[in-house]
Design an enzyme around this catalytic site. Structure first.
Site, PDB file in Angstrom:
ATOM      1  N   LYS A 128      40.894  32.127   9.077  1.00 46.09           N
ATOM      2  CA  LYS A 128      40.912  31.941  10.534  1.00 46.09           C
ATOM      3  C   LYS A 128      40.152  33.068  11.239  1.00 46.09           C
ATOM      4  CE  LYS A 128      44.449  31.048  14.111  1.00 46.09           C
ATOM      5  NZ  LYS A 128      45.882  30.745  14.267  1.00 46.09           N
TER       6      LYS A 128
ATOM      7  N   GLU B  70      47.971  23.425  10.224  1.00 46.53           N
ATOM      8  CA  GLU B  70      47.975  24.869  10.013  1.00 46.53           C
ATOM      9  C   GLU B  70      49.312  25.321   9.400  1.00 46.53           C
ATOM     10  OE1 GLU B  70      47.101  28.973  12.557  1.00 46.53           O
ATOM     11  OE2 GLU B  70      47.716  27.149  13.604  1.00 46.53           O
TER      12      GLU B  70
ATOM     13  N   CYS C 183      42.931  26.388  14.197  1.00 42.22           N
ATOM     14  CA  CYS C 183      43.726  26.500  15.426  1.00 42.22           C
ATOM     15  C   CYS C 183      43.011  27.161  16.602  1.00 42.22           C
ATOM     16  CB  CYS C 183      45.045  27.215  15.128  1.00 42.22           C
ATOM     17  SG  CYS C 183      46.280  26.971  16.428  1.00 42.22           S
TER      18      CYS C 183
END
Length: 354
Positions: A159, A83, A196
């Site tokens: 994300k 990330e 994540c």
């Protein structure tokens, strides 16, 4: 499995952990094996966060380029970086100058760098970056760019889930993504990216499975004091529940910033997130997994995965076939209404006397 002398020499010369494993599937009569060599890269930053930004970015690209070249020499065909690999993970600070590291998802310097390496090695590369969306008012997103083996950008995923815990002040910089759960059909299989914090959300993993993913990468940046007890099971659970392979990638090292910042956990003001503990690994749909990469070193994990195992796991367990998606959809629809009431059946005898 054979990695070649060039990859092993690079790991020794450049000081990164190199590990390799293979997942097999049962032989089938009507389908040949579908073996794909994948790679996960974990790394620390190079220069202190006080160095000029252009020098920090160049130093990171130089280091990562050596690891990607080693992956290419080892025959990796699908590779994922961690990330926000191209910058310090500055999203603890709430200081907007770090937005200078953001870039266009099609033409930015980190993307151009990965496109060149993808062409060089005939390798699909997933490049998670801080994206600047100039077409929408310079909005900032946490984005994974998917680059084909020919070097062109296939697409991107933003994300879905933004943490609001401890030092993770990411909501200061970007909002939840707008791209859903896309699966990218590459030359080497159907690939998705669960960035994540999405690994804590089972329905996020399921969204990629519903769209047919065979390989789901989880590029992360998470620290020992927060998530390490969960790290070894989350990707493995997702692989089992959704019948696909998962590559879990975590940043490594400790990053210190010039100014103190405060924490949602009430800690005294401090300058470091803590230790990003690496420990990247690959999990398979049958519940098996590799050991982890090092906790304190840069690393490259190489794994041969037979994608036939995805359908074999579905046939064995029937998780998707026996799921009650109609019932789940109805429950979720009710839950999202303002007047939702939980479905709780109470025992009248257990009520307190009036």
């Amino acid at each position: 499995m054979t990695l070649g002398e060039a990859a092993r020499r690079s790991a020794a010369d450049n000081g990164f952990d190199l590990q390799a494993f293979a997942f097999s599937a049962a032989p089938e009569q009507l389908r040949p094996p579908r073996i794909v060599r994948i790679g996960l890269v974990q790394h620390s930053i190079v220069l202190p966060t006080t160095a000029p930004y252009v020098q920090q970015a160049q130093a990171i690209r130089s280091k990562v380029g050596q690891i990607i070249d080693a992956a290419g020499a080892a025959g990796v065909k699908v590779l994922c970086l961690q990330e926000a690999w191209h910058m310090p993970f500055a999203f603890c600070t709430r200081e907007k100058q770090w937005c200078e590291f953001s870039e266009c998802a099609e033409t930015g310097p980190s993307v151009a760098f990965c496109r060149e390496l993808a062409r060089k090695w005939g390798m699909v590369i997933i490049s998670p970056i801080l994206e600047r969306d100039a077409a929408h008012g310079d909005t900032i997103w946490n984005t994974a760019v998917v680059i084909s083996h020919t070097g062109h950008v296939i697409g991107k995923h933003r994300k879905n889930h933004i943490p609001r815990v401890g030092d993770f002040n990411e909501s200061t910089y970007y909002m939840e993504g707008s791209t859903g759960h896309p699966v990218f059909e590459t030359a080497y299989g159907k690939v998705a990216i669960n960035i994540c914090y999405g690994r804590h959300h089972p329905m996020n993993w399921q969204g990629f499975g519903l769209n047919g993913a065979e390989l789901v990468f989880n590029p992360s940046a998470t620290v020992g004091g927060l998530s390490e007890p969960l790290w070894g099971v989350e990707a493995r659970n997702a692989a089992i529940a959704n019948s696909y392979f998962v590559g879990a990638i975590n940043r490594v090292g400790t990053e210190t910033f010039p100014n103190e910042f405060t924490s949602g956990d009430g800690k005294p003001a401090h300058k470091s997130f803590g230790h990003f503990y690496g420990s990247s690994y690959v999990a398979a749909p049958d519940g098996s997994r590799t050991p982890s990469l090092a906790r304190h070193m840069d690393g490259l994990m190489v794994a041969d995965v037979d994608l036939n195992l995805c359908r074999q796991a579905k046939d064995k367990w029937g998780f998707q076939m026996t799921a009650r998606y109609d019932m789940y959809a109805s429950d979720l629809q009710r839950y999202c209404t303002p007047d939702f009431q939980p479905q709780i059946v109470r025992d009248p005898a257990a009520q307190s006397p009036s």
